[in-house]
Structure formats: structure tokens, C-alpha cells
Design an enzyme around this catalytic site. Structure first.
Site, PDB file in Angstrom:
ATOM      1  CE  LYS A  29     -39.948 -39.031 -10.770  1.00 20.02           C
ATOM      2  NZ  LYS A  29     -38.815 -39.422  -9.903  1.00 20.02           N
TER       3      LYS A  29
HETATM    4  P1  NAD Z   1     -35.519 -48.720 -14.665  1.00 16.65           P
HETATM    5  O1  NAD Z   1     -36.388 -48.408 -15.798  1.00 16.65           O
HETATM    6  O2  NAD Z   1     -34.047 -48.715 -14.862  1.00 16.65           O
HETATM    7  O3  NAD Z   1     -35.908 -50.167 -14.065  1.00 16.65           O
HETATM    8  C1  NAD Z   1     -37.236 -50.500 -13.761  1.00 16.65           C
HETATM    9  C2  NAD Z   1     -37.283 -51.980 -13.394  1.00 16.65           C
HETATM   10  O4  NAD Z   1     -38.622 -52.322 -13.038  1.00 16.65           O
HETATM   11  C3  NAD Z   1     -36.884 -52.912 -14.545  1.00 16.65           C
HETATM   12  O5  NAD Z   1     -36.068 -53.942 -14.056  1.00 16.65           O
HETATM   13  C4  NAD Z   1     -38.223 -53.480 -14.994  1.00 16.65           C
HETATM   14  O6  NAD Z   1     -38.111 -54.763 -15.564  1.00 16.65           O
HETATM   15  C5  NAD Z   1     -38.959 -53.542 -13.668  1.00 16.65           C
HETATM   16  N1  NAD Z   1     -40.396 -53.671 -13.855  1.00 16.65           N
HETATM   17  C6  NAD Z   1     -41.218 -52.877 -14.584  1.00 16.65           C
HETATM   18  N2  NAD Z   1     -42.477 -53.365 -14.558  1.00 16.65           N
HETATM   19  C7  NAD Z   1     -42.426 -54.488 -13.789  1.00 16.65           C
HETATM   20  C8  NAD Z   1     -43.398 -55.456 -13.399  1.00 16.65           C
HETATM   21  N3  NAD Z   1     -44.674 -55.348 -13.761  1.00 16.65           N
HETATM   22  N4  NAD Z   1     -42.987 -56.479 -12.625  1.00 16.65           N
HETATM   23  C9  NAD Z   1     -41.698 -56.594 -12.245  1.00 16.65           C
HETATM   24  N5  NAD Z   1     -40.752 -55.722 -12.583  1.00 16.65           N
HETATM   25  C10 NAD Z   1     -41.110 -54.673 -13.350  1.00 16.65           C
HETATM   26  O7  NAD Z   1     -35.949 -47.720 -13.497  1.00 16.65           O
HETATM   27  P2  NAD Z   1     -35.095 -47.263 -12.234  1.00 16.65           P
HETATM   28  O8  NAD Z   1     -34.444 -45.984 -12.551  1.00 16.65           O
HETATM   29  O9  NAD Z   1     -34.292 -48.407 -11.726  1.00 16.65           O
HETATM   30  O10 NAD Z   1     -36.268 -46.924 -11.190  1.00 16.65           O
HETATM   31  C11 NAD Z   1     -36.891 -47.917 -10.384  1.00 16.65           C
HETATM   32  C12 NAD Z   1     -37.646 -47.239  -9.250  1.00 16.65           C
HETATM   33  O11 NAD Z   1     -36.740 -46.439  -8.480  1.00 16.65           O
HETATM   34  C13 NAD Z   1     -38.762 -46.281  -9.685  1.00 16.65           C
HETATM   35  O12 NAD Z   1     -39.764 -46.286  -8.688  1.00 16.65           O
HETATM   36  C14 NAD Z   1     -38.065 -44.931  -9.670  1.00 16.65           C
HETATM   37  O13 NAD Z   1     -38.978 -43.850  -9.543  1.00 16.65           O
HETATM   38  C15 NAD Z   1     -37.209 -45.100  -8.431  1.00 16.65           C
HETATM   39  N6  NAD Z   1     -36.076 -44.187  -8.353  1.00 16.65           N
HETATM   40  C16 NAD Z   1     -35.144 -44.137  -9.345  1.00 16.65           C
HETATM   41  C17 NAD Z   1     -34.051 -43.269  -9.200  1.00 16.65           C
HETATM   42  C18 NAD Z   1     -32.934 -43.226 -10.216  1.00 16.65           C
HETATM   43  O14 NAD Z   1     -31.927 -42.549  -9.955  1.00 16.65           O
HETATM   44  N7  NAD Z   1     -33.030 -43.904 -11.343  1.00 16.65           N
HETATM   45  C19 NAD Z   1     -33.934 -42.467  -8.061  1.00 16.65           C
HETATM   46  C20 NAD Z   1     -34.901 -42.566  -7.062  1.00 16.65           C
HETATM   47  C21 NAD Z   1     -35.967 -43.431  -7.219  1.00 16.65           C
END
Ligand code: NAD
Length: 462
Positions: A134
Site C-alpha cells: 500500500k
Molecule cells: P473515495 O475517495 O472515492 O471515496 C471515499 C468516500 O468516503 C467519499 O464518499 C467521502 O465523502 C467519504 N468520507 C470520507 N470521510 C468521511 C467521513 N468522515 N464521514 C463520512 N464519509 C466520509 O474512496 P474509495 O476508492 O471509494 O474507497 C473507499 C474505501 O474502500 C476505502 O477504505 C478504500 O481503501 C476501500 N477500497 C477501495 C478500492 C478501490 O478500488 N477504490 C478497493 C478496495 C478497497
């Protein structure tokens, strides 16, 4: 493979938190709020049940490499700012290191270590031949402009270019990064890597734009995987995706795709919360209109006011009403899907939740204390390494397509992804029944089983 029933086991083993002697042997101080220790504690608990050799527990309790970089970037006002970044490579016994890069102002080394360890477990559980890594950069991507963000992205990847590569360590998007960031990463890497084939060097990242060798279906892949897991697991919990009432915490890449795809399966999205606010509509929120609203305004807040009309009959005229954070958690649903950041479901939120299943689309969204309360309240937790492994699975498919210079259509990608997800779900269910444990421990056991076998075959060098 026969489908196993997933009624809750009669006896949940009680676990002492951070009790393993491995923490003493490695001189790790026991901080119950530390995300890395929380993740490793769960892994060690599963390793104990599986009776993994002690030296493997020691190996898996620490990442192989932790790299910290500092680099200057000239900002638009002419001043220089110094940025801090990390790349943590947890384990590569199964294949090249693989894991996303996060751009966020609150990125810390221990969080990146935790996410890297989760990647090792995830890749093993879905049986893709990658290890876990990561990366992260302490930057607020919303707080700087496009050109500044491009320069930060290029300097970050150049700072870690010596330890990544298409056969060594392959970054991908995570929170705060996207296909555009991957395009800058790939372009920077091919220009400095000195590879004989610049085209082949593009394989250094996945999650690229389609035009640059990205895979069909990668953008939606994590959400697609979450939905594949729910379709597979809910019937065993007495629920169905069709007709399920769902709440989503986070409406970024993972949350919004999960929302759109689960609605296609007949579920109703009744509440959504992100960093801008929380909304609710008991008759259903249109997930596509909400995604458009978030793209336009940056968050879910104001959706009710902005969307007075919807095109589909399933949704009411009003988009949704604005609610408080506590009301969001207390909204009665079948499935709550955290898809935002780590450690958000703590004991307080676990006490508020009114759901039957918590499906972890985000990484490590539930604290161990929160999880114990959910278990005591009879709420089933489907763990992150199972639910959100669709992203790394399609990243693997992108890497394979690039390596062979072929392009798969969306049907082939979706079908292959579904096979990986369904088999990962069944591995988890089998471990749960064999060892009579909770779903998180079972998923780790299914992952560790593979890692343990590979270590036994390879041995420890020299
Ligand atoms: P992103 O940046 O696209 O979205 C993050 C979301 O979290 C946004 O809607 C934001 O408003 C919200 N958020 C942030 N702080 C917040 C708070 N205090 N209260 C409420 N909402 C809040 O990120 P993503 O890619 O969708 O990733 C989200 C999660 O999924 C993370 O844990 C990431 O590690 C995990 N993940 C992502 C992927 C991927 O392919 N993008 C793959 C596996 C896991």
C-alpha cells in the site's frame, strides 16, 4: 462445490485483544486504538486457530519493507512545499507486491502498514498471484489544483520508482486517487524507468484509463465485487438482494458503484452519508442521480433540494431529506455498507446501527470493540478482505491483459471476477464451519491456509 449454510455458529470463541506473545517478541507496544495492531491481532488469532508455524506469525506480523519519502513540489504561487509519502510492502510470497495509493491529509505510516497487510490477505483469499502493499501521500487532493496535483503525483511515483515495477510492485487507485492519477503515475514511470519496452512498463500500475490499457470494468470492480458477495452470502443469512433495504456510508468510487449495482439487483437505497452530510428516503434514493449530484457538487449534501424530480417510478418526487449522523446509523435497513474510511464503526456507532448485516466495502471500517458489540447484538459482519477484493481481482485481470497485449470485453471481466468472488465466499464459509468462528476469522483462515502452504513448499531462504 456444495453451497454451505451460514447460520451463526452456536459458540463464538472469546478472544483476548492483543494477547499474542508475537507482539512481545517483536517489541510492539500494545495500543488498542492502533489500526495496524488491530489488523495483525485478527490475523494472528486466525493463524493460531489454523496452527500456522510460529515463524510464519512473526513474518506476517511485520511488513517486509517500509519506505518513507519526502519530496518538494513547486506550487502555483511559486513557493515550494515538502510532501511526505509512503510505500509499504507487506509480503510477496504469492507474487509481486500489489496495492493502492491513497492521497489524504491524514495518511499515517501505521495505517498504510495495516492496509498493506490487508492486501496480502485479500490477494490470497481471492487466489490472485500477488502479494500485499500500500502507498500513501499526505496531501489533500481537493485542496490543490489540477496542475499541482499532477506534479505531486509525478514526484511521488518518481520518489518510489526504485522499489516498484511491473514484476515487483504494482500500485493502483485508492481513496483520493483515480484513473487520471494512474495515467500520471504510468507516464512518469515509463519516462524514468529505463525499461527496454516503454509499452510494457505501463503495467507498473493498474486502474489506468481504458485508453491507456485499463481494463473494462475496473472502475466499478470493487462495488461489483461487493454486490457479487452479497448475492452469494445473503440467502444463507435469510435475506435476498432483491428487495433488500440498504444504507451506504461513503459515496465515492466504492460506495456509488455498490449503490448503483445493488439497485440493479432490486435493492432499495434508503440512506447515504458522506463527508458532506447524510440523506434518507424510505421510498428509495435514485443511486444514479445521486452519483451525478456527487460528481457535480462534491458530496451527497443538498441532494433532496437539488433533485425534485426523478425519472423512475420506484422513487418519490423528493430526492431525499437531510438527516443527522446519528439518524443515518439508526435508519433501519437489512444491509449497512460502510464504504468510506477506517475505524468509523466504533462502539458508539455499533450501538446505533439498526441492520442485520454489515458488509465492509471499506478497508477495516469496524473497530474490534465495535465488532464485538455487533456480534453480541446478532449483526453479521462480512469482512473487508472478502467484500472489497473485487478491485484487486480486476487489477490482476488488467495486468494479465497488458502482459498478453489483449483486450477483454466487459462480459469476460465480469464473469471472471464473479468466479473469484464466489469461490472466495465459499472458502470463507467452509472455514467458518470447520473452525466454528466468526466470518472475519474465517476469511483470514482461508487466506492464511494458502500462504502457509506456499511457505511450506518454498521454505525460508537460505
Ligand atoms: P473515495 O475517495 O472515492 O471515496 C471515499 C468516500 O468516503 C467519499 O464518499 C467521502 O465523502 C467519504 N468520507 C470520507 N470521510 C468521511 C467521513 N468522515 N464521514 C463520512 N464519509 C466520509 O474512496 P474509495 O476508492 O471509494 O474507497 C473507499 C474505501 O474502500 C476505502 O477504505 C478504500 O481503501 C476501500 N477500497 C477501495 C478500492 C478501490 O478500488 N477504490 C478497493 C478496495 C478497497
Amino acid at each position: 462445490m456444495a453451497k454451505a449454510s451460514i447460520a451463526a455458529p452456536t459458540a463464538m470463541p472469546s478472544v483476548d485483544f492483543l494477547a499474542s506473545s508475537v507482539f512481545d517478541e517483536l517489541g510492539m507496544e500494545r495500543d488498542p486504538d492502533n489500526l495496524y495492531l488491530q489488523v495483525i491481532d485478527s490475523v494472528l488469532h486466525a493463524a493460531d486457530i489454523l496452527e500456522l508455524p510460529h515463524h510464519l506469525k512473526l513474518i506476517l506480523a511485520q511488513p517486509k519493507n517500509e519506505v518513507m519519502v519526502h519530496f518538494p513540489v513547486r506550487m502555483n504561487d511559486g513557493d515550494y512545499r515538502l510532501f511526505k509519502g509512503y510505500r509499504v510492502q507487506h509480503n510477496n510470497v504469492l507474487g509481486p507486491y500489489k496495492g493502492g495509493v491513497r492521497f489524504h491529509p491524514d495518511v499515517h505510516l501505521d495505517d498504510i502498514k495495516a492496509l498493506a497487510a490487508l492486501m496480502t490477505m485479500k490477494c490470497s483469499l481471492v487466489r490472485v498471484p500477488f502479494g500485499g502493499a500500500k502507498g500513501g501521500c499526505k496531501v489533500d487532493p481537493r485542496g490543490i489544483d489540477h496542475d499541482e496535483l499532477m506534479r505531486v503525483s509525478r514526484r511521488f511515483i518518481s520518489a518510489i520508482s526504485g522499489i516498484i515495477g511491473p514484476e515487483i510492485d504494482i500500485p493502483a487507485p485508492d481513496v483520493g486517487t483515480n484513473a487520471q492519477t494512474m495515467a500520471w503515475f504510468a507516464d512518469t514511470y515509463v519516462n524514468i524507468a529505463g525499461s527496454v519496452s516503454k509499452h510494457d512498463a505501463m503495467r507498473v500500475v493498474t486502474g489506468k484509463p481504458l485508453e491507456m490499457g485499463g481494463s473494462a470494468g475496473r472502475e466499478k470492480a470493487t462495488g461489483q465485487g461487493v454486490v457479487d458477495i452479497l448475492v452469494e452470502m445473503l440467502p444463507g443469512l435469510g435475506l435476498k438482494t432483491e428487495g433488500a433495504r440498504v444504507s451506504l456510508l461513503g459515496y465515492g468510487n466504492v460506495g456509488s458503484w455498490t449503490g448503483r449495482l445493488i439497485a440493479e439487483k432490486g435493492a432499495t437505497i434508503v440512506a447515504v452519508m458522506d463527508h458532506t452530510g447524510a440523506i434518507r428516503n424510505d421510498d428509495g434514493i435514485d443511486p444514479t442521480l445521486l452519483a451525478e449530484h456527487v460528481a457535480e457538487t462534491g458530496g451527497v449534501a443538498g441532494f433532496g433540494a437539488a433533485h425534485g424530480e426523478t425519472k423512475t417510478g420506484r422513487h418519490t418526487q423528493a430526492g431525499a431529506e437531510s438527516i443527522t449522523e446519528e439518524d443515518f446509523y439508526r435508519t433501519p435497513v437489512d444491509v449497512c455498507i460502510p464504504a468510506a474510511l477506517e475505524q468509523m464503526i466504533d462502539v458508539e456507532k455499533a450501538g446505533w446501527l439498526e441492520c442485520k448485516v454489515l458488509a465492509e466495502a471499506a478497508n477495516a471500517p469496524t473497530t474490534p470493540q465495535g465488532e464485538r458489540l455487533l456480534q453480541a447484538r446478532g449483526i453479521e459482519v462480512l469482512p473487508a478482505i472478502l467484500c472489497n477484493s473485487g478491485g484487486v481481482t480486476v487489477s490482476y485481470l488488467e495486468w494479465v491483459q497488458n502482459k498478453q497485449s489483449v483486450v477483454w470485453d466487459i462480459e469476460r471481466v465480469d464473469t471472471t471476477l464473479n468466479k473469484h468472488m464466489v469461490l472466495a465466499a465459499r472458502r470463507t464459509l467452509l472455514a467458518r464451519h470447520r473452525y466454528e468462528c466468526d466470518m472475519r476469522t474465517a476469511a483470514y483462515i482461508a487466506a492464511l491456509d494458502q500462504i502457509g502452504k506456499v511457505y511450506a513448499l518454498r521454505g525460508i531462504f537460505p
